[in-house]
Design an enzyme around this catalytic site. Structure first.
Site, PDB file in Angstrom:
ATOM      1  N   ASP A 111      30.137 -39.042 -31.915  1.00  0.00           N
ATOM      2  CA  ASP A 111      30.526 -37.723 -32.896  1.00  0.00           C
ATOM      3  C   ASP A 111      32.175 -37.536 -34.400  1.00  0.00           C
ATOM      4  OD1 ASP A 111      32.181 -35.041 -33.175  1.00  0.00           O
ATOM      5  OD2 ASP A 111      33.418 -35.706 -30.656  1.00  0.00           O
ATOM      6  N   GLU A 135      39.720 -28.570 -30.841  1.00  0.00           N
ATOM      7  CA  GLU A 135      40.392 -29.690 -30.874  1.00  0.00           C
ATOM      8  C   GLU A 135      41.947 -30.145 -30.681  1.00  0.00           C
ATOM      9  OE1 GLU A 135      37.778 -32.764 -32.525  1.00  0.00           O
ATOM     10  OE2 GLU A 135      36.649 -30.936 -33.783  1.00  0.00           O
TER      11      GLU A 135
HETATM   12  C1  BGC Z   1      34.435 -32.297 -32.610  1.00  0.00           C
HETATM   13  C2  BGC Z   1      32.597 -32.522 -31.868  1.00  0.00           C
HETATM   14  C3  BGC Z   1      31.863 -31.497 -32.870  1.00  0.00           C
HETATM   15  C4  BGC Z   1      31.562 -32.197 -34.098  1.00  0.00           C
HETATM   16  C5  BGC Z   1      30.315 -31.715 -35.102  1.00  0.00           C
HETATM   17  C6  BGC Z   1      33.730 -33.135 -33.653  1.00  0.00           C
HETATM   18  O1  BGC Z   1      35.172 -33.517 -34.158  1.00  0.00           O
HETATM   19  O2  BGC Z   1      34.647 -33.168 -31.542  1.00  0.00           O
HETATM   20  O3  BGC Z   1      32.148 -31.397 -30.322  1.00  0.00           O
HETATM   21  O4  BGC Z   1      30.257 -31.399 -32.413  1.00  0.00           O
HETATM   22  O5  BGC Z   1      33.187 -32.502 -34.715  1.00  0.00           O
HETATM   23  O6  BGC Z   1      31.508 -30.920 -35.644  1.00  0.00           O
HETATM   24  C1  BGC Z   2      35.320 -30.513 -40.131  1.00  0.00           C
HETATM   25  C2  BGC Z   2      34.521 -30.366 -37.903  1.00  0.00           C
HETATM   26  C3  BGC Z   2      35.101 -31.982 -37.348  1.00  0.00           C
HETATM   27  C4  BGC Z   2      36.538 -31.969 -37.442  1.00  0.00           C
HETATM   28  C5  BGC Z   2      36.554 -33.371 -36.464  1.00  0.00           C
HETATM   29  C6  BGC Z   2      36.794 -30.962 -40.090  1.00  0.00           C
HETATM   30  O1  BGC Z   2      36.820 -30.688 -40.907  1.00  0.00           O
HETATM   31  O2  BGC Z   2      34.396 -29.223 -40.205  1.00  0.00           O
HETATM   32  O3  BGC Z   2      33.087 -30.371 -38.130  1.00  0.00           O
HETATM   33  O4  BGC Z   2      34.898 -31.056 -35.944  1.00  0.00           O
HETATM   34  O5  BGC Z   2      36.938 -32.757 -39.046  1.00  0.00           O
HETATM   35  O6  BGC Z   2      38.133 -33.407 -37.906  1.00  0.00           O
END
Ligand code: BGC
Ligand code: BGC
Length: 585
Positions: free
Chosen positions: A273, A467
């Site tokens: 991730d 998240e």
């Molecule tokens: C998330 C994932 C996601 C990834 C890409 C992460 O922060 O936990 O679910 O696929 O970002 O955007």
């Molecule tokens: C991104 C997301 C990612 C997240 C994780 C964001 O800046 O756009 O895709 O899941 O950071 O912290």
């Protein structure tokens, strides 16, 4: 593989955020994968610009020494949801309420076709988390607290992605136990620039935390959806930020290599991730060794790709990473690319562009919305509402807000408010249902003046989040929402409450003051599907995917002891009233 140098093999293991790529880097390093994270959009944000952006980096991959096509990945978790104009489906919590694998499979097919239209071959979906604590900000990404439902619908979605003639790669996530963490167990990593380092007492407390349980319960609750996903043809799996009994999954050799690749004979590749590997150790080289040796095959770096490539190279050089481990990772990735047909045709299908967000795609979403509505209360048959109602009062800004009905992971990572993408709001949906003689009044604040309404519809909404930004200790309705319901109550005969939320909320006193209550979840762009059931064009048939709490009191007691929280239940999982629908006219 015989023709590949070590650096080219490591290139295949590297996944880079599209906006962090320097010109020529894909060609020079033979980068294996590029992604758009939440909000990683082109300007302008439309399907054509997406197709161009992806085609441009793919072209560059083809110009690398060996011309190996890259895999472009996005989070299409409720439709191709970063793309303005795409069809946005209900989030998984709503699909869980439908219990309908055939529908979810069709949603997978529509999503695949909108992805292929933009040259994208990979979505980081489905989330097959099994959320055990609805205070988690990712509860809505899970189908249900019940592993059997997550297994059934996760597999259905994967079959759908594979069902269009041109397979699209899925990534069931996040392996595993992401939905079972303990409140307050999220760690901070001062050497990583991440949102989760926030000191907010109410955010990032469950997300990325620690699951404290024995192996038997881990296997019983969190493993089944992965078995089902692999059986359905999943060829990549995303690893969870979370830990199991204090050990980060990203470095968990037993769960990644022994269980997934050994015991379950998983033949695809494992992807990390976003910045997940960086969290493992303040020394980046150590972190990379831990992850690769645990069994990770591709790393979502996602920023400093050169540093990652050098770290693996150094690890192989000093014997900390076996060359055979790199070979295995690279072979797994290339095999998946071959299975997707990328070596024959690395692009998608521009003929599909005109169907992105089309009537027929939106019709599938509208059907899903109708089937996902859970009728929680219906005193004296308050719904269906008669189309001949003379005066209908509609209150709550959410009644006319596409962003709120879509929730997080829509256009931007955290979602947004207002007209963020084309769609139909509930207010627009309602106005097409009523007879010519009906007058509809809409007041976001519920102040309608003197005239009384026969029926009032109040729409409440959680703010959009994704998240750990959505971790929330208390799930009670805000005071202003309770006040809004009170205000409209006094101005109508029959009061219908519609709730947009990523999870059950504690509704308290509004339970008694409303005649009908509908859990709408996060329906996406086609809120006319809600109007369909409110007016009896379709039956109410959705059933709760999670227990609905009466209060959160007991949570506070138990969670301190680190147990999966339990609270007094108002309506148990699978509860849901039904109505008879009229045949559509
Ligand atoms: C998330 C994932 C996601 C990834 C890409 C992460 O922060 O936990 O679910 O696929 O970002 O955007
Ligand atoms: C991104 C997301 C990612 C997240 C994780 C964001 O800046 O756009 O895709 O899941 O950071 O912290």
């Amino acid at each position: 593989m015989e023709r590949m140098t070590l650096l080219e093999k490591i290139g295949q293991m590297t996944q880079v955020d599209v906006h962090s790529l320097r010109e020529g880097a894909v060609r020079r390093f033979g980068i294996g994968s590029v992604l758009s994270g939440g909000g990683g959009n082109p300007t302008p944000n439309n399907p054509e610009a997406w197709a161009d952006m992806v085609q441009r980096v793919q072209r560059e991959a083809l110009e690398s020494r060996l011309g190996i096509p890259l895999l472009y990945g996005v989070d299409a978790i409720h439709g191709h949801n970063n793309v303005r104009g795409a069809t946005i489906f209900p989030h998984n919590v709503g699909l869980g309420a439908t219990r309908d694998p055939d529908l979810v499979e069709r949603i997978g097919r529509v999503t695949a076709s909108e992805l292929l239209a933009t040259n994208v071959h990979w979505t980081f979906a489905p989330a097959v988390s099994v959320p055990q604590d609805i205070r988690w900000g990712r509860t809505f990404e899970g189908f249900s607290q019940d592993p059997a439902i997550a297994s059934l619908l996760g597999a259905a979605f994967i079959r759908g992605l594979n069902g269009t003639g041109r397979p699209v790669l899925s990534s069931p996530k996040h392996y595993m136990g992401d939905g079972g963490t303990t409140w307050g167990s999220t760690r901070r990593y001062d050497w990583v620039q991440g949102w989760w380092n926030s000191d907010e007492p109410n955010r990032w407390q469950l997300d990325q935390g620690d699951l404290r349980t024995d192996e038997a319960s881990l296997r019983k609750v969190h493993l089944p959806p992965y078995k089902a996903a692999i059986a359905a043809g999943a060829l990549s799996i995303m690893i969870s930020y979370s830990s199991w009994n204090g050990q980060k999954l990203h470095a968990h050799r037993y769960l990644l290599t022994d269980v997934l690749k050994g015991e379950l004979d998983f033949q695809g590749f494992l992807v990390s991730d976003w910045l997940g590997v960086s969290q493992l150790d303040s020394n980046f080289e150590n972190a990379v060794c831990l992850a690769v040796n645990a069994g990770l095959d591709m790393v979502m770096v996602p920023f400093e790709y050169e540093r990652f490539i050098r770290a693996v190279e150094a690890g192989v050089g000093n014997g900390n990473i076996a060359a055979s481990r790199v070979d295995d990772a690279c072979r797994r990735i290339l095999k998946v690319k071959a299975a997707l047909g990328l070596f024959d045709d690395p692009f998608g299908d521009s003929a599909l562009l005109s169907a992105v967000g089309s009537e027929s795609h939106r019709a599938v979403a509208r059907e899903a919305v109708s089937k996902s509505q859970v009728l929680l209360k219906n005193k004296n048959g308050a719904v269906p509402i008669s189309p001949n109602v003379r005066r209908l009062l509609v209150a709550g800004s959410a009644a006319d807000d596409i962003g709120l009905q879509c929730g997080g992971w829509t256009i931007e990572w955290q979602g947004g408010r207002g007209a963020i993408t084309p769609g139909t709001t509930l207010l627009e949906g309602l106005s097409t249902m009523v007879s010519p003689g009906t007058s509809i009044a809409f007041q976001p604040d519920g102040v309608f003046g003197v005239e009384h309404g026969e029926v009032g519809v109040v729409v409440l909404s959680e703010p959009p989040y994704s998240e750990g930004e959505g971790d929330r200790y208390e799930l009670s309705l805000p005071a202003e929402d309770v006040e809004l319901v009170r205000r409209v109550r006094s101005q109508c005969d029959v009061l219908v409450l519609v709730i947009y939320s990523g999870r059950p909320l504690v509704i308290g006193e509004v339970l008694d003051s409303c005649d009908a209550i509908v859990a709408s979840w996060l329906p996406g762009t086609e809120a006319n599907g809600i109007a369909d059931v409110l007016f009896g064009r379709r039956p109410f048939s959705g059933r709760l995917p999670y227990d609905w709490p009466e209060t959160m009191d007991e949570v506070k007691v138990r969670s301190r002891r680190g147990h999966a929280p339990r609270f007094p239940i108002l309506w148990p999982i699978s509860y849901g009233l039904t109505t008879a629908g009229r045949p559509p006219d």
